[in-house]
Design a protein around this motif. Structure first.
Motif: not given
Length: 303
Positions: A58-59, A89-91, A97-98, A136-138
């Motif tokens: 996710x970008x 911080x939210x992410x 989120x990995x 973001x890697x999930x």
């Protein structure tokens, strides 16, 4: 002596019903080739899903000098440090989120220059016109909507882009093609089964006197049915062989010689997947020959 009789009867049946036998072989060939193509399409879709979904990121694009005014961006100004920290911080606090990677404007500019190294648009943008982002890697690529919904409305976020927005329609079309191929092959397989049953029925009717004599002398059901069964298996084997050659040719000439060369970014099926499809074709083809034959002979060999 018995084996010689079975073989001679089998050859005699194939020769007398040559037209029907050829029709069965061609129908089996086309239907099994379509069925095998459906199996290859299924494996290709799963292979692409397995590779692409595992790499889905996710970008989260942050507001910059080129961002228009919106509810989350003031327009013409970069994201503030406080907004950036809140977004990060939210992410990081989301259990789905990995990994979170922050890409600066400078890093984005370097990626842009690599991507358009030989393009005339290379010098049309500057570092200031680039956008910061979080990659973001999930943990589970299937569960992406929660992360998107959580950060989409945060101050400082211009847009959230998920590759699955583009992959899901592509895979939906591929799955539709796969279902259509399997459905069409299923109808042709049904036609082949009916043809086999009809061929055996006509053959049994033509040999009704011989079958009656064999009954009188005490021949077993297996002995009587064996020539019919061998006829069906031989026709099926030829259809299976032609279907396998068709699949192998398609994989070699279309996938290996064309697709893999022109579209190297994709992962394509190979001989291992083709082998699995051929095994499936062989199993279905043999069942398609044996089951209708057994049903038909049990019904029409009662004299």
């Amino acid at each position: 002596m018995r084996y010689r009789y079975v073989l001679s009867e089998t050859w005699s049946g194939l020769r007398r019903n040559l037209t029907m036998t050829l029709a069965v072989i061609v129908t089996m060939w086309v239907s099994l080739a379509l069925f095998g193509s459906g199996l290859l399409a299924y494996q290709q879709v799963e292979l692409m899903k397995g590779r692409w979904y595992d790499q889905v990121e996710i970008s989260v694009f942050l507001c910059g000098t080129v961002s228009p005014a919106s509810e989350t961006c003031s327009g013409g100004t970069d994201v503030t440090d406080a907004q950036r920290e809140t977004i990060e911080a939210t992410l990081r606090g989301n259990p789905e989120v990995a990994e979170v990677y922050h890409e600066t404007k400078e890093e984005a500019y370097e990626q842009f220059r690599k991507a358009y190294e030989d393009s005339p648009v290379l010098d049309t943008l500057t570092v200031d016109q680039m956008q910061e982002s979080f990659r973001v890697k999930l943990v589970d690529p299937e569960q992406y909507m929660g992360v998107v919904g959580q950060v989409a409305g945060l101050p400082g976020v211009e847009a959230v882009q998920d590759l699955r927005e583009y992959l899901d329609p592509l895979f939906s079309w591929m799955n539709l093609i796969q279902v259509g191929t399997i459905t069409a092959s299923g109808l042709l397989l049904l036609a082949a089964a009916l043809q086999i049953g009809n061929t055996i029925r006509l053959t049994a009717f033509a040999r009704r006197r011989e079958i009656g004599i064999m009954r009188l002398v005490g021949a077993s059901n297996v002995y009587i049915m064996l020539p019919f069964l061998l006829e069906a298996i031989i026709s099926a084997a030829l259809g299976i062989a032609l279907a396998c050659v068709t699949l192998a040719s398609g994989v070699y000439f279309i996938i290996m010689q064309k697709a893999q060369v022109s579209l190297k970014a994709f992962e394509w099926i190979g001989w291992s997947e083709a082998g699995l499809a051929m095994v499936g074709v062989a199993i279905v083809g043999l069942l398609l020959a044996i089951i209708p034959t057994l049903i038909t002979t049990r019904k029409y060999l009662r004299v």
